[in-house]
Design a protein around this motif. Structure first.
Motif, mmCIF file in Angstrom:
data_model
loop_
_atom_site.group_PDB
_atom_site.id
_atom_site.type_symbol
_atom_site.label_atom_id
_atom_site.label_comp_id
_atom_site.label_asym_id
_atom_site.label_seq_id
_atom_site.Cartn_x
_atom_site.Cartn_y
_atom_site.Cartn_z
ATOM 1 N N TYR A 189 0.733 -1.245 0.034
ATOM 2 C CA TYR A 189 -0.165 -0.011 -0.126
ATOM 3 C C TYR A 189 0.714 1.364 0.169
ATOM 4 O O TYR A 189 0.440 2.275 0.263
ATOM 5 C CB TYR A 189 -0.805 -0.131 1.204
ATOM 6 N N PHE A 190 2.233 1.262 -0.328
ATOM 7 C CA PHE A 190 3.054 2.323 -0.146
ATOM 8 C C PHE A 190 2.561 3.364 -1.056
ATOM 9 O O PHE A 190 1.992 3.246 -2.154
ATOM 10 C CB PHE A 190 4.566 1.816 -0.549
ATOM 11 N N GLY A 191 2.411 4.628 -0.574
ATOM 12 C CA GLY A 191 2.121 5.893 -1.363
ATOM 13 C C GLY A 191 0.565 5.910 -1.453
ATOM 14 O O GLY A 191 0.085 6.857 -1.942
ATOM 15 N N GLN A 192 -0.217 5.053 -0.685
ATOM 16 C CA GLN A 192 -1.805 5.083 -0.855
ATOM 17 C C GLN A 192 -2.284 5.766 0.384
ATOM 18 O O GLN A 192 -1.576 5.675 1.455
ATOM 19 C CB GLN A 192 -2.406 3.800 -1.151
ATOM 20 N N TRP A 193 -3.473 6.217 0.442
ATOM 21 C CA TRP A 193 -3.900 7.100 1.629
ATOM 22 C C TRP A 193 -5.531 6.548 1.886
ATOM 23 O O TRP A 193 -5.919 6.018 0.785
ATOM 24 C CB TRP A 193 -3.930 8.522 1.050
ATOM 25 N N VAL A 194 -5.817 6.947 2.979
ATOM 26 C CA VAL A 194 -7.187 6.865 3.423
ATOM 27 C C VAL A 194 -7.611 8.041 4.100
ATOM 28 O O VAL A 194 -6.770 8.678 4.656
ATOM 29 C CB VAL A 194 -7.590 5.579 4.360
ATOM 30 N N GLY A 195 -8.928 8.353 4.172
ATOM 31 C CA GLY A 195 -9.349 9.350 4.602
ATOM 32 C C GLY A 195 -10.794 9.258 5.219
ATOM 33 O O GLY A 195 -11.445 8.729 4.510
ATOM 34 N N PRO A 227 0.757 15.889 -6.053
ATOM 35 C CA PRO A 227 -0.113 15.411 -7.063
ATOM 36 C C PRO A 227 0.086 13.635 -7.314
ATOM 37 O O PRO A 227 -0.770 13.244 -7.731
ATOM 38 C CB PRO A 227 0.619 16.070 -8.306
ATOM 39 N N ASP A 228 1.013 13.263 -6.979
ATOM 40 C CA ASP A 228 1.460 11.820 -6.845
ATOM 41 C C ASP A 228 0.423 11.178 -5.792
ATOM 42 O O ASP A 228 -0.029 9.982 -6.028
ATOM 43 C CB ASP A 228 2.750 11.429 -6.634
ATOM 44 N N GLN A 234 7.801 16.472 -1.749
ATOM 45 C CA GLN A 234 6.778 15.503 -2.509
ATOM 46 C C GLN A 234 7.084 13.950 -2.108
ATOM 47 O O GLN A 234 8.343 13.740 -1.815
ATOM 48 C CB GLN A 234 6.980 15.772 -3.953
ATOM 49 N N LEU A 235 6.298 13.187 -2.181
ATOM 50 C CA LEU A 235 6.723 11.723 -1.730
ATOM 51 C C LEU A 235 7.458 11.327 -2.288
ATOM 52 O O LEU A 235 8.663 10.751 -1.881
ATOM 53 C CB LEU A 235 5.349 10.977 -1.887
ATOM 54 N N LYS A 236 8.019 11.458 -3.390
ATOM 55 C CA LYS A 236 8.926 11.038 -4.458
ATOM 56 C C LYS A 236 10.538 11.471 -3.992
ATOM 57 O O LYS A 236 11.556 10.857 -4.327
ATOM 58 C CB LYS A 236 8.932 11.181 -6.024
#
Length: 181
Positions: free
Chosen positions: A93-99, A150-151, A173-175
């Motif tokens: 799930y790296f780089g994924q989000w939940v809200g 944006p990623d 940024q995450l990257k």
């Protein structure tokens, strides 16, 4: 307590059992034994934090690269949109989000384990936000990822331009960010 896995199974939505009548309500907001038995949360909490923020304040996305903190978060006044981003490279799930919308009314909590960035947007006129952490605050290890990376493409429910601190305006940024192995 009702424990609900999210789209990222390590992040859990927690619904307390609320007892209410014409006098008001009562609920158990934290029980170490229940969280261990029902959610397998074994971490020990060492610090409680309480913040007050005005409408449209957006805090985050914060994490500590060393001394990572697990967080059990809830709102006691108002409403926020709360976000967790998986920063564990070893996770699928790296780089994924939940809200989730957390509010004084729904009394839901979110368990965010170590290895995640965290942030929230205040949706009500103001909100009081409480969270327990599994490690102490260490400003020298704190990092910030841009809330509008944006990623990540987080679907913040914005009604106006968010109010962001100077610290959060100079995130990465995450990257380009330091992440967890």
């Amino acid at each position: 307590m009702n424990i609900i896995p999210t789209e990222i199974p390590d992040v859990l939505l927690i619904e307390p059992r609320v007892f209410g009548d014409e006098r008001g309500f009562f609920y158990e907001s934290y029980n170490e034994r229940v969280l261990l038995e029902k959610a397998e949360i074994t971490q020990h909490f060492v610090q409680d934090n309480h913040s007050l923020s005005a409408k449209n304040v957006l805090r985050g996305l914060h994490y500590q690269i060393k001394q990572p903190q697990g967080k059990l978060v809830r709102v006691v006044v108002g409403e926020v949109f709360d976000v967790a981003v998986d920063l564990r490279v070893s996770s699928k799930y790296f780089g994924q989000w939940v809200g989730y919308r957390l509010s004084a009314q729904n009394k839901q909590q979110l368990w965010i384990p170590p290895g995640f960035a965290h942030g929230f947007l205040v949706l009500s006129e103001y909100a009081e936000f409480l969270y327990k952490t599994t490690d102490y605050y260490a400003p020298e290890h704190e990092r910030t990822i841009f809330w509008d990376d944006p990623d990540l493409a987080i679907a913040w429910p914005l009604e106006a331009k968010p109010i962001v601190s100077a610290k959060d305006q100079v995130g990465k940024q995450l990257k380009d960010a330091e992440v967890f192995v």
